[in-house]
Design an enzyme around this catalytic site. Structure first.
Site, short mmCIF file in Angstrom:
data_model
loop_
_atom_site.label_atom_id
_atom_site.label_comp_id
_atom_site.label_asym_id
_atom_site.label_seq_id
_atom_site.Cartn_x
_atom_site.Cartn_y
_atom_site.Cartn_z
N GLU A 116 0.84 -1.19 0.00
CA GLU A 116 0.00 0.00 0.00
C GLU A 116 0.88 1.24 0.00
O GLU A 116 1.83 1.30 0.76
CB GLU A 116 -0.90 0.03 1.23
CG GLU A 116 -1.87 1.21 1.17
CD GLU A 116 -2.81 1.29 2.37
OE1 GLU A 116 -2.69 0.50 3.31
OE2 GLU A 116 -3.67 2.19 2.34
N GLY A 256 3.51 2.55 10.66
CA GLY A 256 3.27 1.79 11.86
C GLY A 256 3.08 0.31 11.57
O GLY A 256 3.77 -0.54 12.13
N GLU A 259 -2.21 -3.78 7.11
CA GLU A 259 -3.31 -4.74 7.34
C GLU A 259 -3.45 -5.83 6.29
O GLU A 259 -4.56 -6.33 6.08
CB GLU A 259 -4.62 -3.95 7.41
CG GLU A 259 -5.09 -3.31 6.08
CD GLU A 259 -4.68 -1.85 5.87
OE1 GLU A 259 -3.70 -1.42 6.50
OE2 GLU A 259 -5.36 -1.16 5.08
N ASN A 260 -2.38 -6.23 5.59
CA ASN A 260 -2.46 -7.28 4.58
C ASN A 260 -3.36 -8.42 5.05
O ASN A 260 -3.26 -8.87 6.18
CB ASN A 260 -1.07 -7.84 4.31
CG ASN A 260 -0.03 -6.78 4.21
OD1 ASN A 260 -0.11 -5.91 3.36
ND2 ASN A 260 0.93 -6.79 5.13
N GLU A 293 -5.09 -2.43 12.87
CA GLU A 293 -4.88 -3.32 11.72
C GLU A 293 -5.90 -4.45 11.73
O GLU A 293 -6.40 -4.85 10.68
CB GLU A 293 -3.45 -3.89 11.73
CG GLU A 293 -2.33 -2.85 11.80
CD GLU A 293 -2.47 -1.71 10.80
OE1 GLU A 293 -3.04 -1.91 9.72
OE2 GLU A 293 -2.01 -0.58 11.12
N GLU A 315 -9.48 4.54 6.38
CA GLU A 315 -8.61 4.99 7.47
C GLU A 315 -9.36 5.81 8.52
O GLU A 315 -9.19 5.61 9.72
CB GLU A 315 -7.41 5.76 6.92
CG GLU A 315 -6.46 4.90 6.08
CD GLU A 315 -5.92 3.67 6.79
OE1 GLU A 315 -6.03 3.59 8.02
OE2 GLU A 315 -5.39 2.77 6.10
N1 ARG Z 1 -2.90 1.05 5.81
C1 ARG Z 1 -1.84 1.21 6.76
C2 ARG Z 1 -2.50 1.58 8.07
O1 ARG Z 1 -3.02 2.60 8.29
C3 ARG Z 1 -0.83 2.24 6.42
C4 ARG Z 1 -0.18 2.08 5.11
C5 ARG Z 1 0.71 3.22 4.82
N2 ARG Z 1 1.24 3.16 3.53
C6 ARG Z 1 1.88 4.18 2.95
N3 ARG Z 1 2.30 4.03 1.75
N4 ARG Z 1 2.08 5.31 3.49
O2 ARG Z 1 -2.64 0.79 8.91
ZN ZN Z 2 -5.08 2.09 8.71
#
Ligand code: ARG
Ligand code: ZN
Length: 863
Positions: A116, A256, A259-260, A293, A315
């Site tokens: 991501e 941090g 969440e895969n 997550e 988010e």
């Molecule tokens: N989805 C993740 C979270 O909030 C964060 C991923 C951040 N990725 C990035 N490329 N900045 O738990």
């Molecule tokens: Zn998140």
């Protein structure tokens, strides 16, 4: 290249199944990606795949090699007549040299991925966008000795041995997912195992992977996971859907955690904890991030984003959910105060800067730049306002409808609000403006009392000013919770019911309310619980604020009134004579005496009320800031509080019986108060405070208390501070996560030779520019928090950070673009500093090979 939200188009092709095979090797990992592709709609456009830094070996369509493809630096175009075909791509990538920590990379010897937002395109050519959902089968081949664990999403379906001590494992994920949720991990770890039985009786295997030797530091994270799983069932009715949930802690990670699906990858900072090495705050954050997550499994994975402009869909909602969880796990008021601090210190700052954007941005150059406090935390505030407006029942009905409609799909923020609207039969069209409008609204409150008619009128007006990204502003729906106090600090009943708290839905630019049979002029206690992310303006007298602080029925309002007493005092010191300053400080400080003695609030809230607003919060309250003046004024008040209540601090410090460390509510609040008292005692120059500091340092059985000593000592005699820091380093030099705390303490120390000190620390054996935690601890802390050093009027602080960012740009653009934040926030400082800051921005801007990440922030911030 600027991408616009309004340009969204459906993908030309869909991929519904992916078969991936990885043969891992440090500098040349082979990737075979077999996709089942279908043409989406009637058109004859070619298939254009995303890809970056990939060495392409071959392309096959339905088993036949094709060569009439075109490659650019970030795409692969394949022309085909087929409407449905199997695409096979073979390519090579280099995880070892991947210092961006995006795509597949090596973290201290272990392979891991971060996809991501747009990292999958660094693994293979693909339709790297969240609205392409597919089922994945993944086979990983690697050397068995160094990589006994080969992990990917979903369930392990097969494995086997190969010649030359190689082995392979095959994973299959039954859920459709976008490629940003793909993950692969390979390495040797210690494994902590457990189980969770869901509300419907299914048994889920829980597996937590940590660096060898760290097993005992994983228990808190695992316990947190089980709490989060249970909480999501009881509060939201959401149950986990796979048979296994894995978490891997890695040392090199940009954010941090991630969440895969079924395989979360975490920054080890948000997993590892024990009493000796982690503070209460670390324990808290771990619980929160683990929960965050986990909650994404529904809000993010089962229902995902159609495009990246919709990031707040998952988010904002997931942050709101983790905030509610944290509040339920510990003190709701302390949690709320923390949430609000983030908004006031960082989100208001972002909105006042050239990076201002709505929670659903309209234009993006580099998506990584939009994982912001606006999208996340203001996004969560917007969800919270829905919760407030609809009530818990209505909100949960909306969530239920949202999943009923959209499970398994990639959708928009509008889809979410529509579900809320339909489930509650409430028109939310004006409320939706929160998604498209940036900036911090101001709510101006005025009132009048008519003693003869015994009526009280209160008027709320919303004001919006232009932001860097938007000139036109519209009125929003702003929920304002408040109550009225009489001068005996009793609550005035509002309306017919026994209701004592009222919620106004401010939707017009100006709205008034009138109350009858009011015996004396009330004091309004406003914005209970911070019911909207706004700046509130009411002409409180000091006396009135004191009354709200002591008598409001809302704990948040009590804290906030105290903060306003402090801020007003600090801001008013400018331009006063020394005597006037003294008098006004004394007057303010005296108002807090009853708080120290108060018995009607928790120790935790007491400590929060007795904590001064941060420099960053004060900064955001002003239109233009005299940096040195503000810093000085804050210190004057700080010191006065220390001295005036010296005896009280000593009492608070000594009154709690010491217990063996446990992360447990009553212990946490006692440590908080004790360590606040220690800080004040140090600042007061209390004669035997050195003794106290040394005693606590030597006697502490936990990191919270040890670190508190260093934090306090930093405010006193620097010789003692240095001595203790040295001892700390000797003890922890093999533990980088602990050492980060030490780097950070050095970096925010106020001293004339700070730059030399930081340069020296950059040569420390544990420091490396390749590890984001180290860089954030040392360079990030300096630029965000060392006011006197960063903002040195000779410009040396700015230059220092700029020089570093020019180097970091090559290594890790994402982290560089985070750390540049304070440098682009020049809008409120004096002209001299503005020019110095802009000069450095220009220097960075001239760098050869400037990343998109830095380019976007710099180009926006230069006039
Ligand atoms: N989805 C993740 C979270 O909030 C964060 C991923 C951040 N990725 C990035 N490329 N900045 O738990
Ligand atoms: Zn998140």
């Amino acid at each position: 290249e600027i991408k616009k939200r309004s340009d969204y188009q459906q993908p030309d092709f869909l991929i519904n199944h992916v078969d991936l095979e990885f043969t891992l090797a440090e500098t040349s990992t082979k990737v075979i990606c077999v996709s089942q592709v279908t043409r989406n709609g009637l058109h004859n456009r070619p298939l254009i795949l995303d890809g970056e830094g990939i060495e392409l070996l071959s392309v096959h369509i339905n088993g036949i090699e094709v060569s009439n493809y075109q490659q650019t630096e970030n795409s692969l175009t394949i022309d085909t007549d087929s409407n449905e075909f199997e695409l096979r791509i073979v390519n090579i990538i280099n995880p070892k040299d991947n210092s961006s920590l995006e795509g597949l990379y090596l973290s201290a010897g272990a392979y891991c991925t971060q996809c991501e937002a747009e990292g999958f395109r660094k693994i293979t050519y693909f339709l790297d966008r969240p609205d392409v959902l597919a089922k994945y089968d993944v086979t990983i081949i690697a050397d068995k000795k160094n990589f006994p664990f080969l992990l990917s999403n979903g369930n392990k379906v097969d494995s086997g041995e190969l010649p030359d001590s190689m082995h392979w494992v095959k994973w299959s994920d039954p859920f459709n997912k976008p490629c940003y949720l793909f993950a692969l991990v390979a390495g040797d770890f210690d494994l902590l195992e457990d189980q969770f039985v869901t509300q419907s009786g299914r048994t889920i295997a829980l597996e937590l992977f940590v660096d060898k030797g760290m097993l005992s530091r994983g228990q808190h994270a695992l316990d947190s996971l089980k709490k989060a799983m249970r909480w999501d069932e009881t509060e939201f009715g959401l149950e986990y859907d796979l048979d296994i949930y894995m978490i891997v802690a890695v040392d090199f990670f940009n954010m941090g955690a991630m969440e895969n699906k079924g395989l979360n990858v975490f920054n080890s900072k948000f997993v590892l904890a024990d009493a000796q090495t982690a503070t209460d705050e670390d324990y808290f954050n771990i619980e929160a991030v683990i929960a965050h997550e986990y909650f994404h499994n529904w809000t993010g994975n089962r229902v995902t984003c159609r495009d990246w402009f919709q990031l707040s869909l998952k988010e904002g909602l997931t942050v709101f959910r983790d905030q509610q969880f944290s509040a339920d796990m510990s003190s709701p008021i302390v949690n709320r105060i923390q949430n609000v601090r983030i908004i006031r210190e960082r989100q208001f700052a972002e909105d006042a800067s050239t990076m201002s954007h709505p929670i659903r941005p309209d234009e993006v150059i580099e998506m990584n730049n939009f994982y912001t406090v606006t999208v996340y935390d203001k996004g969560a505030e917007v969800i919270r306002m829905l919760f407030t407006l609809l009530g818990k029942t209505g909100f949960l009905a909306g969530i239920k409808l949202y999943f009923k409609r959209f499970d398994g799909q990639a959708v928009t923020c509008d889809d979410f609000v529509q579900a809320m609207q339909d489930a509650n039969d409430k028109d939310l069209s004006q409320f939706r403006r929160w998604y498209s409008q940036s900036g911090t609204p101001k709510v101006v409150v005025t009132d009048s009392y008519d003693p003869s008619a015994k009526t009280y009128q209160i008027t709320f007006e919303q004001q919006h000013s232009a932001t860097f990204d938007q000139n036109e502003k519209q009125d929003l729906v702003i929920p304002i919770q408040f109550s009225l106090l009489n001068d005996k600090l009793e609550l005035i009943k509002l309306g017919d019911a026994k209701q004592q708290q009222k919620m106004l839905e401010l939707h017009d630019s100006k709205q008034s309310l009138e109350f009858k049979n009011i015996d004396s002029k009330p004091i309004p206690s406003l914005l209970h619980g911070f019911s909207a992310p706004v700046k509130l303006d009411y002409p409180y007298s000091q006396q009135q604020l004191g009354n709200v602080m002591l008598g409001s029925p809302d704990e948040f309002a009590r804290w906030d009134a105290g903060q306003k007493l402090f801020s007003d005092c600090i801001h008013d010191l400018a331009g006063k004579t020394q005597q006037q300053q003294k008098d006004s400080i004394n007057q303010t400080v005296a108002m807090f005496e009853p708080i120290i003695e108060a018995t009607d609030i928790s120790l935790a809230l007491k400590a929060e009320i007795l904590t001064l607003p941060s420099f960053e919060t004060l900064f955001q309250q002003m239109d233009t800031v005299d940096i040195d003046g503000l810093n000085q004024s804050r210190k004057l008040l700080f010191k006065a509080l220390a001295q005036k209540f010296q005896n009280n601090w000593l009492t608070q410090y000594s009154k709690f019986e010491k217990q063996p460390y446990a992360y447990q509510a009553n212990q946490v609040e006692q440590r908080k108060m004790r360590n606040l008292a220690l800080k004040y005692l140090t600042l007061s120059g209390q004669h035997d405070v050195e003794q106290l500091l040394i005693e606590q340092f030597n006697g502490a059985d936990n990191m919270t208390d040890s670190l508190a000593v260093l934090g306090a000592a930093q405010l006193g005699d620097l010789d003692l501070f240095e001595k203790l820091m040295l001892l700390f380093e000797q003890k922890w030099h093999n533990d980088p996560l602990v050492l980060d705390k030490w780097f950070a303490l050095h970096a925010n120390t106020e001293r004339p030779d700070i730059l030399a000190r930081i340069s020296m620390l950059m040569g420390h054996s544990q420091f490396t520019i390749n590890n984001p935690n180290r860089v954030r601890a040392l360079i990030g802390t300096f630029s965000f928090f060392n006011v006197s050093g960063f903002h040195n009027i000779d410009g040396s602080g700015y230059k220092f950070v700029a020089d570093y960012l020019i180097k970091l740009n090559e290594v890790n653009p994402q982290i560089a673009a985070r750390i540049i934040t304070p440098l682009i926030q020049w809008q409120k400082v004096d002209k001299v500093r503005q020019q110095l800051m802009q000069h450095q921005l220009m220097r960075i801007g001239d760098t050869k090979g400037l990343s998109n990440d830095l380019f976007e922030k710099i180009s926006k911030s230069l006039p």
